[in-house]
Design a protein around this motif. Structure first.
Motif, PDB file in Angstrom:
ATOM      1  N   ASP A  51     -25.384  12.125  12.544  1.00  0.00           N
ATOM      2  CA  ASP A  51     -26.648  12.066  13.293  1.00  0.00           C
ATOM      3  C   ASP A  51     -26.382  11.951  14.794  1.00  0.00           C
ATOM      4  OD1 ASP A  51     -26.227   9.348  13.960  1.00  0.00           O
ATOM      5  OD2 ASP A  51     -27.326   8.646  12.205  1.00  0.00           O
ATOM      6  N   GLY A 110     -26.891   9.569  16.922  1.00  0.00           N
ATOM      7  CA  GLY A 110     -26.273   8.321  17.369  1.00  0.00           C
ATOM      8  C   GLY A 110     -24.757   8.388  17.274  1.00  0.00           C
ATOM      9  N   LEU A 111     -24.279   8.968  16.200  1.00  0.00           N
ATOM     10  CA  LEU A 111     -22.827   9.092  16.002  1.00  0.00           C
ATOM     11  C   LEU A 111     -22.229  10.103  16.962  1.00  0.00           C
ATOM     12  CD1 LEU A 111     -21.202   7.541  13.840  1.00  0.00           C
ATOM     13  CD2 LEU A 111     -23.624   7.557  13.368  1.00  0.00           C
ATOM     14  N   GLY A 124     -23.767   6.117   9.129  1.00  0.00           N
ATOM     15  CA  GLY A 124     -24.297   5.051   8.293  1.00  0.00           C
ATOM     16  C   GLY A 124     -24.900   5.651   7.031  1.00  0.00           C
ATOM     17  N   GLY A 125     -25.657   4.838   6.305  1.00  0.00           N
ATOM     18  CA  GLY A 125     -26.257   5.305   5.059  1.00  0.00           C
ATOM     19  C   GLY A 125     -27.117   6.546   5.248  1.00  0.00           C
ATOM     20  N   SER A 126     -27.766   6.657   6.405  1.00  0.00           N
ATOM     21  CA  SER A 126     -28.651   7.813   6.636  1.00  0.00           C
ATOM     22  C   SER A 126     -27.869   9.122   6.583  1.00  0.00           C
ATOM     23  CB  SER A 126     -29.338   7.684   8.005  1.00  0.00           C
ATOM     24  OG  SER A 126     -30.186   6.560   8.010  1.00  0.00           O
ATOM     25  N   ASP A 147     -26.233   9.675   3.005  1.00  0.00           N
ATOM     26  CA  ASP A 147     -27.184  10.104   1.959  1.00  0.00           C
ATOM     27  C   ASP A 147     -27.521  11.583   2.113  1.00  0.00           C
ATOM     28  OD1 ASP A 147     -27.180   7.589   0.918  1.00  0.00           O
ATOM     29  OD2 ASP A 147     -29.294   7.158   1.286  1.00  0.00           O
ATOM     30  N   THR A 185     -19.666   4.459   8.850  1.00  0.00           N
ATOM     31  CA  THR A 185     -19.464   3.868  10.177  1.00  0.00           C
ATOM     32  C   THR A 185     -20.296   2.599  10.353  1.00  0.00           C
ATOM     33  OG1 THR A 185     -21.235   5.162  11.165  1.00  0.00           O
ATOM     34  CG2 THR A 185     -19.021   6.141  11.206  1.00  0.00           C
ATOM     35  N   THR A 186     -21.071   2.232   9.322  1.00  0.00           N
ATOM     36  CA  THR A 186     -21.732   0.918   9.308  1.00  0.00           C
ATOM     37  C   THR A 186     -21.161   0.183   8.095  1.00  0.00           C
ATOM     38  OG1 THR A 186     -23.554   1.648   7.856  1.00  0.00           O
ATOM     39  CG2 THR A 186     -23.934   1.778  10.225  1.00  0.00           C
ATOM     40  N   THR A 209     -24.345   0.028   3.784  1.00  0.00           N
ATOM     41  CA  THR A 209     -25.115   0.459   2.625  1.00  0.00           C
ATOM     42  C   THR A 209     -24.246   0.675   1.393  1.00  0.00           C
ATOM     43  OG1 THR A 209     -24.835   2.788   3.133  1.00  0.00           O
ATOM     44  CG2 THR A 209     -26.676   1.675   4.185  1.00  0.00           C
ATOM     45  N   THR A 211     -21.968   4.927  -3.957  1.00  0.00           N
ATOM     46  CA  THR A 211     -23.138   4.852  -4.841  1.00  0.00           C
ATOM     47  C   THR A 211     -23.563   6.257  -5.262  1.00  0.00           C
ATOM     48  OG1 THR A 211     -24.840   5.012  -3.125  1.00  0.00           O
ATOM     49  CG2 THR A 211     -23.993   2.808  -3.618  1.00  0.00           C
ATOM     50  N   ASN A 231     -26.739   7.069  -5.632  1.00  0.00           N
ATOM     51  CA  ASN A 231     -28.122   7.358  -5.261  1.00  0.00           C
ATOM     52  C   ASN A 231     -28.203   7.693  -3.777  1.00  0.00           C
ATOM     53  OD1 ASN A 231     -27.529   4.752  -4.626  1.00  0.00           O
ATOM     54  ND2 ASN A 231     -29.600   4.020  -4.857  1.00  0.00           N
ATOM     55  N   LYS A 279     -40.559   5.558   0.242  1.00  0.00           N
ATOM     56  CA  LYS A 279     -39.176   6.032   0.159  1.00  0.00           C
ATOM     57  C   LYS A 279     -38.855   6.226  -1.320  1.00  0.00           C
ATOM     58  CE  LYS A 279     -36.125   4.717   3.238  1.00  0.00           C
ATOM     59  NZ  LYS A 279     -35.149   3.866   3.907  1.00  0.00           N
ATOM     60  N   LEU A 313     -13.959   2.310  12.788  1.00  0.00           N
ATOM     61  CA  LEU A 313     -15.108   3.162  13.114  1.00  0.00           C
ATOM     62  C   LEU A 313     -16.392   2.357  13.279  1.00  0.00           C
ATOM     63  CD1 LEU A 313     -14.583   6.217  10.727  1.00  0.00           C
ATOM     64  CD2 LEU A 313     -13.766   5.898  13.056  1.00  0.00           C
ATOM     65  N   SER A 361     -18.031   0.469  17.230  1.00  0.00           N
ATOM     66  CA  SER A 361     -19.081   0.907  18.164  1.00  0.00           C
ATOM     67  C   SER A 361     -20.487   0.722  17.579  1.00  0.00           C
ATOM     68  CB  SER A 361     -18.874   2.385  18.528  1.00  0.00           C
ATOM     69  OG  SER A 361     -18.838   3.168  17.344  1.00  0.00           O
ATOM     70  N   HIS A 369     -34.126   0.148   6.901  1.00  0.00           N
ATOM     71  CA  HIS A 369     -33.866  -0.379   5.554  1.00  0.00           C
ATOM     72  C   HIS A 369     -33.197  -1.760   5.594  1.00  0.00           C
ATOM     73  CE1 HIS A 369     -32.582  -0.236   1.333  1.00  0.00           C
ATOM     74  NE2 HIS A 369     -31.412  -0.656   1.765  1.00  0.00           N
TER      75      HIS A 369
HETATM   76  N1  LIG Z   1     -27.325   5.546  -0.986  1.00  0.00           N
HETATM   77  C1  LIG Z   1     -27.339   4.260  -1.073  1.00  0.00           C
HETATM   78  O1  LIG Z   1     -26.780   3.684  -1.994  1.00  0.00           O
HETATM   79  C2  LIG Z   1     -28.035   3.460  -0.025  1.00  0.00           C
HETATM   80  C3  LIG Z   1     -27.981   2.046  -0.083  1.00  0.00           C
HETATM   81  C4  LIG Z   1     -28.642   1.331   0.904  1.00  0.00           C
HETATM   82  C5  LIG Z   1     -29.305   1.997   1.925  1.00  0.00           C
HETATM   83  N2  LIG Z   1     -29.356   3.355   1.945  1.00  0.00           N
HETATM   84  C6  LIG Z   1     -30.050   4.087   3.016  1.00  0.00           C
HETATM   85  O2  LIG Z   1     -29.217   4.077   4.167  1.00  0.00           O
HETATM   86  C7  LIG Z   1     -30.030   4.176   5.333  1.00  0.00           C
HETATM   87  C8  LIG Z   1     -29.656   3.085   6.313  1.00  0.00           C
HETATM   88  O3  LIG Z   1     -28.306   3.189   6.659  1.00  0.00           O
HETATM   89  P1  LIG Z   1     -27.591   2.215   7.701  1.00  0.00           P
HETATM   90  O4  LIG Z   1     -28.150   0.871   7.604  1.00  0.00           O
HETATM   91  O5  LIG Z   1     -26.129   2.373   7.507  1.00  0.00           O
HETATM   92  O6  LIG Z   1     -28.043   2.758   9.133  1.00  0.00           O
HETATM   93  P2  LIG Z   1     -28.202   4.266   9.694  1.00  0.00           P
HETATM   94  O7  LIG Z   1     -27.297   5.195   9.037  1.00  0.00           O
HETATM   95  O8  LIG Z   1     -29.658   4.588   9.664  1.00  0.00           O
HETATM   96  O9  LIG Z   1     -27.724   4.065  11.196  1.00  0.00           O
HETATM   97  C9  LIG Z   1     -28.505   3.304  12.103  1.00  0.00           C
HETATM   98  C10 LIG Z   1     -28.187   3.716  13.538  1.00  0.00           C
HETATM   99  O10 LIG Z   1     -26.891   3.267  13.876  1.00  0.00           O
HETATM  100  C11 LIG Z   1     -26.124   4.325  14.429  1.00  0.00           C
HETATM  101  N3  LIG Z   1     -24.723   4.097  14.079  1.00  0.00           N
HETATM  102  C12 LIG Z   1     -24.207   3.942  12.841  1.00  0.00           C
HETATM  103  N4  LIG Z   1     -22.893   3.675  12.910  1.00  0.00           N
HETATM  104  C13 LIG Z   1     -22.564   3.662  14.217  1.00  0.00           C
HETATM  105  C14 LIG Z   1     -21.346   3.467  14.932  1.00  0.00           C
HETATM  106  N5  LIG Z   1     -20.212   3.151  14.310  1.00  0.00           N
HETATM  107  N6  LIG Z   1     -21.366   3.575  16.273  1.00  0.00           N
HETATM  108  C15 LIG Z   1     -22.524   3.848  16.929  1.00  0.00           C
HETATM  109  N7  LIG Z   1     -23.712   4.042  16.317  1.00  0.00           N
HETATM  110  C16 LIG Z   1     -23.729   3.942  14.971  1.00  0.00           C
HETATM  111  C17 LIG Z   1     -26.704   5.589  13.827  1.00  0.00           C
HETATM  112  O11 LIG Z   1     -26.457   6.699  14.656  1.00  0.00           O
HETATM  113  C18 LIG Z   1     -28.177   5.222  13.760  1.00  0.00           C
HETATM  114  O12 LIG Z   1     -28.789   5.498  14.981  1.00  0.00           O
HETATM  115  C19 LIG Z   1     -31.470   4.061   4.861  1.00  0.00           C
HETATM  116  O13 LIG Z   1     -32.076   5.342   4.790  1.00  0.00           O
HETATM  117  C20 LIG Z   1     -31.342   3.472   3.485  1.00  0.00           C
HETATM  118  O14 LIG Z   1     -32.434   3.780   2.637  1.00  0.00           O
HETATM  119  C21 LIG Z   1     -28.705   4.084   1.005  1.00  0.00           C
END
Ligand SMILES: NC(=O)c1ccc[n+]([C@@H]2O[C@H](COP(=O)([O-])OP(=O)(O)OC[C@H]3O[C@@H](n4cnc5c(N)ncnc54)[C@H](O)[C@@H]3O)[C@@H](O)[C@H]2O)c1
Length: 401
Positions: free
Chosen positions: A51, A53-54, A109-111, A114, A150-151, A154, A159, A161, A172, A191, A194, A289
């Protein structure tokens, strides 16, 4: 009201599968092994899904550079912000379909993960609507898939799903398929350095939500509980350090373990009421989330925790809150207070009011929650609509009862 669920994880489940990523490569610097991984998968034409942000953080360019060290074709799709929707998924599908990509690399991240895992599983398919509306399950995937979180997080890299916003319905929804499990997950804690403070806090507490909800889940087994327990033991050692001192690589590394361990447990045991109540917040108000789960957790457990005092005695001990073997009700209170205080310590919101949720919307949201049977039926407490509303009301006012 006190409900008692006497069964334990050892005897609850008659039949259970256990699935995870085909290969997990964990360690600082493992990101640099991406070219080797691509060679192992015989990749010739790769698309990176991430995305904006990354991209801004420079991680997409680094991924492209690593891929370009090999004689392969590389492109990227990074044109989105926020959490993914079905509309975005269709856009990614039509952009990438018929381009003959043999490998998808998802980084983020999870976004992003997924989106990447679902796109990878759909690329060899036509007429995808029956998969997206849940009529048919995706059975297989021919495109190779590497996921790089990178987070932490999630646990999406382990997973099966993937969660998408349904803009029309204001909810959702999750898609479920074994084809979402990657050929390789590369978990490199460096990773996450940041990762912004609020995302570190919210996604870190989200990982804890996965651990605690899957630990008490009715589908939990001794195998899934082993992972959840370890995640809950590591969590308190590192969450505050990872949030308040983002460059602390030991804390980051620990949180990466929490995320992957909790993700494995979540994938195989499922989660429960906290996630069910969080869904309308994401669908209607686009609340992240992790923030939604973190905020709701103490309010939900204040009520649902009444039925699982034995497990909460164990959780209190994993969190080093004390030995409450002889006073399970105290364990319940201690765990709920810990979760509530944590929100303040991590500068996360403690009330729905702060997030712009309208009080008048709460009854409708409570109704929506009652329809999420997949999650409610995995919770060891039978929630009534009136109790869901009560939880929302307490969370709205930021008052623990
Ligand atoms: N598939 C699954 O099992 C599962 C489980 C839980 C949540 N989810 C889904 O995951 C999503 C949420 O994911 P999330 O909490 O990881 O956040 P995200 O992926 O939405 O990221 C949040 C923000 O942080 C930024 N970011 C992430 N890592 C970064 C890094 N290392 N450096 C700089 N910026 C960074 C991203 O660019 C984004 O702007 C939701 O849609 C949720 O429903 C999926």
């Amino acid at each position: 009201m006190i409900q008692t669920f006497n069964s334990t994880a050892e005897n609850r489940v008659c039949s259970s599968d256990f699935k995870t990523a085909n290969n997990l490569r964990f360690g600082i610097g493992t990101f640099n092994e991406l070219p080797r991984a691509l060679k192992e998968l015989d990749a010739k034409k790769v698309v990176i899904i991430s995305d904006k942000g990354l991209e801004k953080a420079g991680l997409v360019n680094k991924t492209i550079e690593l891929c370009r060290s090999l004689p392969i074709k590389v492109s990227s799709f990074t044109n989105f912000v926020g959490e993914p929707t079905f509309e975005l998924l269709e856009e990614v599908y039509s952009t990438l379909k018929n381009q003959a990509y043999d490998t998808v690399v998802g980084i983020g991240g999870g976004s992003a993960l997924d989106l990447a895992k679902t796109a990878a599983a759909l690329l060899d398919k036509d007429r995808i609507h029956h998969y997206l509306n849940g009529e048919q399950t995706i059975q297989s995937r021919t495109t190779s898939l590497i996921l790089i979180p990178t987070t932490s997080g999630t646990g999406s890299e382990v997973t099966f799903n993937a969660i998408f916003g349904d803009e029309e319905q204001g909810v959702k929804r999750g898609l479920i398929s074994s084809a979402f499990l990657p050929d390789l997950a590369i978990i490199d804690p460096s990773l996450t350095i940041s990762c912004p403070k609020r995302v570190t806090a919210a996604s870190g507490v989200d990982a804890f939500t996965h651990a605690i909800e899957s630990y008490i889940a009715l589908r939990a087994t001794p195998l899934t509980q082993m992972y959840a327990e370890k995640a809950m033991k590591i969590f308190p050692l590192s969450i505050k350090r990872a949030v308040h001192c983002g460059s602390d690589i030991e804390a980051r590394s620990n949180m990466s373990w929490v995320s992957v361990l909790a993700g494995i447990s979540l994938a195989n045991a499922g989660v429960g009421a906290v996630h069910a109540l969080a869904y309308p917040l994401g669908g209607r108000y686009h609340i992240e989330h992790g923030v939604a789960n973190a905020l709701l957790m103490p309010y939900v457990f204040a009520i649902t925790g009444r039925s699982c005092t034995k497990e909460l005695v164990e959780v209190a001990s994993f969190l080093k809150l004390g030995d409450y073997t002889n006073n399970p009700h105290k364990a319940h209170t201690e765990v709920v207070n810990y979760l509530y205080n944590l929100l303040k310590e991590l500068n996360l919101p403690t009330s729905l009011k702060e997030l712009g949720v309208e009080e008048t919307a709460l009854p409708e949201m409570a109704k929506q929650v009652m329809a999420i049977d997949r999650l409610l039926s995995n919770t060891p407490y039978t929630l009534q609509e009136q109790e869901v509303l009560e939880i929302y009301q307490n969370a709205y006012n930021g008052v623990l009862k």
